[in-house]
Design a protein around this motif. Sequence first.
Motif, PDB file in Angstrom:
ATOM      1  N   PHE A 106      29.900  -2.603  -4.724  1.00  0.00           N
ATOM      2  CA  PHE A 106      30.991  -1.667  -4.425  1.00  0.00           C
ATOM      3  C   PHE A 106      30.914  -0.460  -5.349  1.00  0.00           C
ATOM      4  N   LYS A 129      35.082   0.599   1.217  1.00  0.00           N
ATOM      5  CA  LYS A 129      34.317   0.062   0.088  1.00  0.00           C
ATOM      6  C   LYS A 129      34.964   0.455  -1.239  1.00  0.00           C
ATOM      7  N   ILE A 164      38.268  -1.728  -1.952  1.00  0.00           N
ATOM      8  CA  ILE A 164      38.255  -3.182  -2.134  1.00  0.00           C
ATOM      9  C   ILE A 164      38.550  -3.604  -3.576  1.00  0.00           C
ATOM     10  N   THR A 182      42.119  -2.897  -4.795  1.00  0.00           N
ATOM     11  CA  THR A 182      43.042  -3.728  -4.023  1.00  0.00           C
ATOM     12  C   THR A 182      43.014  -5.178  -4.508  1.00  0.00           C
TER      13      THR A 182
END
Length: 325
Positions: A162, A188, A191, A194
């Motif tokens: 990532f 991407k 992620i 989050t």
Amino acid sequence: MTAYIARRLMSSLLTLLGVAVILFVLFRMMPGDPTAQVISPALDQAAQARLKHAFGLDLPMWQQFFLYLKNMVTLEWGQSFTTGQAVSGLLGHWLLNTLLLMSAGLILAVVIGTVLGILMASRRGGALDHVATVVGLVFQAAPPFVIGILLLIGFSYKLELFPSAGMVAAGTDLGSTWAMITSVDFLKHLILPTVTITAIYLATPMLVMRDSMLEVLGSDFVEFSRAKGLKPSRVLFNHAARNALLAVVTVSSLILGFAIGGQIVIETVFSWPGMGKAMVDAALQHDYPVAQAAFFLMAVVVIAMNLITDLSYSLLDPRIRFGTT
């Protein structure tokens, strides 16, 4: 129901007024001269006077206050002292970025935490109960920047799965906001921050739901539902879980308040261009228009979510009414 909603709205508006007054006073008590950002001491007195008049800084304090309230209501927040750009445009961009990140993480935390809490209560004392409790408390106790940095080291720098910073790759222009948030590149970048937010706030709804479920599962109506021969899954989710959800709804609004404060750290770790860092920079630079509007806008978000939480009570439990409980 109409009177209940009207009273909640009035209470929220009065709270917003209190926040506006506090912000007005606090920013004018801070050390430093905000006019230095836009009015150079090298200018002659006449030029300085004209600039102060243009910004309304030559008015008595009480007139500045009412002008400030008017601007807050009409969203005419003026221009940034440091960049000269319209504050409303800057805040709209930053707020959208923050809400995209915050909503993704908090929704996952509440949904996953609620489901885990239900399953933990139904298997009290089991392996899932013990493991989920320990893991949730570890993540809750860990500083947010530690979780974020560990995820960056493991999944960004070591495995290179990532991206490490920003919302999209540097130099990328995807056009519209919709095109950006539906792009693979944005997803991407989304992620890791989050997952960080979800890990931080997962334990609260999970443990609250677990405790609330344990209380509800011992109620008479649950025993009656079982005696009627209803399926265990229906008793657990349709009857017990719905009544236990009130506690999670309550704590969700509190999580939002903590998340707004913690968002500054998350956005800094992942270089996410949101409201958190913008608020800090504006306060340090004595950029009154940006700082006041940013703090006020975040207060609006928190108060609005609390209002939605209060109103949702009556949907989950019609017995709850303002002034009668």
